[in-house]
Design an enzyme around this catalytic site. Structure first.
Site, PDB file in Angstrom:
ATOM      1  N   ASP A 191      30.861  37.025  39.700  1.00  0.00           N
ATOM      2  CA  ASP A 191      32.076  37.698  40.237  1.00  0.00           C
ATOM      3  C   ASP A 191      33.611  37.353  39.411  1.00  0.00           C
ATOM      4  O   ASP A 191      34.148  35.914  39.181  1.00  0.00           O
ATOM      5  CB  ASP A 191      32.384  37.022  41.305  1.00  0.00           C
TER       6      ASP A 191
ATOM      7  N   LYS B  38      41.966  41.849  38.724  1.00  0.00           N
ATOM      8  CA  LYS B  38      43.207  41.873  38.166  1.00  0.00           C
ATOM      9  C   LYS B  38      43.174  41.196  36.629  1.00  0.00           C
ATOM     10  O   LYS B  38      43.838  42.051  36.561  1.00  0.00           O
ATOM     11  CB  LYS B  38      42.898  39.861  38.466  1.00  0.00           C
TER      12      LYS B  38
ATOM     13  N   TYR C 227      35.419  33.518  47.067  1.00  0.00           N
ATOM     14  CA  TYR C 227      35.958  34.333  47.607  1.00  0.00           C
ATOM     15  C   TYR C 227      35.927  35.809  46.925  1.00  0.00           C
ATOM     16  O   TYR C 227      35.564  35.513  45.606  1.00  0.00           O
ATOM     17  CB  TYR C 227      37.373  34.239  47.963  1.00  0.00           C
TER      18      TYR C 227
HETATM   19  C1  LIG Z   1      40.796  38.016  43.979  1.00  0.00           C
HETATM   20  C2  LIG Z   1      39.805  37.577  44.170  1.00  0.00           C
HETATM   21  C3  LIG Z   1      38.638  39.458  44.047  1.00  0.00           C
HETATM   22  C4  LIG Z   1      39.639  40.206  45.414  1.00  0.00           C
HETATM   23  O1  LIG Z   1      40.270  41.428  44.284  1.00  0.00           O
HETATM   24  P1  LIG Z   1      41.454  41.865  45.332  1.00  0.00           P
HETATM   25  O2  LIG Z   1      41.977  42.596  44.249  1.00  0.00           O
HETATM   26  O3  LIG Z   1      42.050  41.206  45.521  1.00  0.00           O
HETATM   27  O4  LIG Z   1      40.756  42.575  46.056  1.00  0.00           O
HETATM   28  C5  LIG Z   1      37.719  39.107  44.793  1.00  0.00           C
HETATM   29  N1  LIG Z   1      37.013  38.222  43.909  1.00  0.00           N
HETATM   30  C6  LIG Z   1      37.902  37.313  43.223  1.00  0.00           C
HETATM   31  C7  LIG Z   1      36.895  35.942  42.525  1.00  0.00           C
HETATM   32  C8  LIG Z   1      39.283  36.993  43.244  1.00  0.00           C
HETATM   33  O5  LIG Z   1      39.654  36.043  43.250  1.00  0.00           O
END
Ligand SMILES: *Cc1c(COP(=O)(O)O)cnc(C)c1O
Length: 428
Positions: free
Chosen positions: A235, A263, A140
């Protein structure tokens, strides 16, 4: 109160929430409406307390309302909310990330993880002058159109194969690959190599449950990208400061060209960032031709919360990360032992402060295909049991449990006790 508030919320917000996974969809209960949190304890509107293993889906590594973070926010807010101009704070945060994180020469701040990944993709497309991107089924990267195809997280849980509203022309530029499958990625590069702008991956995945890339797989990714002039994007929105202090990047020999963060780096406020090789980053406007902007990007208050968090992590690096290893190990060993005792088949993946218990007949869960075979009904019973016993855990088999530096052995013992009660019920 929980129920009253949530029922009203449904009148005014789709599903009663501002992000789908919060709705506990498919779990058969309504979500808890959370009022406050300190350390690892959160309290809902009914006054019930929970030991929190969700931690806002990752960010709250210092627990809720850490004293130093709150102080930094309050101090900053007295003088600086937003200017839309350069500030010293954003320099400090940028410098911190470039100096402390591997493979980051320059960084650009944004407001969420989604913004970070979609901007990194745009930059990769600008750099390579190519359109196609490769992502892995189960990973994701936010809700950007091009990523909502075989995506993990809430998209997985709800069983939505992608999303409505994504144009066909965008879908055709996203190639879906299989995580940890070297032959598959080689085939894809054989077929589309000179059209691929980039490969984006969660090097330690968290959104199909926690799973680490195999070393040989990562090596193949890097080689194929190099051979074909494509960029490799890590990511690290979830794994940054979580898989280890230096994130997942520190766990692999291979270097990415670009990295995304969010995060933890926002200390609980909305934040994101992407960075990497200098010559690529210099392609961003105003220096180069890839345009990306943001009124609130590098917001002073957000930056102050992020800096307070990251500085505290840096100052206590050994202590904190050793502690997370220690309690993490107790949790994993405990869950495995108890599961075995009652004949409950589980696989437990943990990397640093992120982990998933898979109700799986496979001893090792290292592919999306294996995650999909997990026992969803058993997961649901486990979730309902744990939340009833006062543990806030993610309402999906495809998500991670998180540890903060304030989870102690007592919290873990309580968790294990509740887990054992669950296993007893299951084995009857
Ligand atoms: C949470 C997450 C996202 C998206 O981040 P948001 O701040 O919710 O837009 C993208 N990549 C990874 C790996 C994530 O865990």
């Amino acid at each position: 109160m929980n129920l009253e508030i949530f029922n009203q919320s449904k009148e005014y917000m789709p599903g009663g929430v501002n992000s789908p996974v919060r709705s506990f969809n498919g779990m058969g209960i309504t979500p808890k409406v959370i009022k406050k949190g300190h350390g690892v304890i959160i309290e809902d509107e009914d006054g019930k307390e929970y030991i929190d293993f969700v931690l806002a889906w990752g960010p709250m590594i210092l627990g809720h309302c850490d004293e130093d973070v709150v102080k930094a926010i309050c101090e900053c807010a007295k003088d600086a909310l937003a200017f839309g101009a350069p500030t010293k704070g954003e320099l400090d945060l940028a410098k911190f990330l470039c100096e402390e994180m591997p493979n980051v020469d320059m960084i650009r701040m944004v407001n969420s993880g989604t913004e970070a990944t979609m901007s990194a993709i745009k930059l990769a497309r600008g750099w390579t002058k190519r359109d196609k991107i490769v992502k892995f089924a189960g990973c994701y990267h936010g809700h950007f159109d091009g990523f909502l195809i075989e995506a993990g997280s809430g998209v997985l849980t709800d069983g939505i194969a992608g999303s409505l509203g994504v144009p066909k022309d965008i879908v055709k530029n996203t190639i879906i690959a299989r995580y940890n499958d070297e032959e598959n990625i080689k085939e894809i590069f054989n077929k589309y190599g000179n059209e691929i702008a980039c490969v984006i991956i969660e090097p330690v995945a968290g959104n199909m449950g926690v799973m680490k890339s195999k070393e040989s797989f990562m090596k193949t990714l890097r080689e194929e990208c190099d051979k074909n002039g494509s960029l490799l994007i890590f990511d690290e929105v979830m794994s940054g400061f979580r898989a280890s202090y230096q994130g997942a990047s520190a766990l692999f020999k291979e270097k990415p060209d670009l990295i995304t963060y969010a995060k933890v780096i926002g200390g609980g406020l909305p934040c994101g960032a992407y960075g990497g090789r200098r010559e690529i980053m210099e392609m961003l406007a105003p220096l180069g031709g890839v345009y990306q902007a943001g009124t609130m990007s590098g917001n002073p208050v957000v930056v102050s919360a992020g800096l307070a968090t990251l500085n505290k992590l840096k100052e206590n690096k050994e202590k904190y990360y050793n502690h997370i290893e220690e309690v993490g190990k107790i949790l994993v060993d405990g869950v495995k032992e108890i599961s075995k005792k009652y004949g409950i088949n589980v696989a437990f993946n943990r990397v640093g402060g992120m982990m998933t218990i898979f109700f799986s007949d496979d001893e090792v869960v290292d592919s999306y295909e294996k995650v999909k075979k997990c026992d969803g009904e058993r997961f649901k019973r486990y979730f309902l049991h744990m939340i009833e016993k006062g543990f806030n855990i993610p309402p999906s088999q495809f998500e991670a449990l998180f540890l903060s530096v304030y989870h102690n052995k007592e919290h873990i013992e309580k968790f294990l006790k509740a887990y054992e009660e669950f296993c007893i019920k299951e084995s009857n």
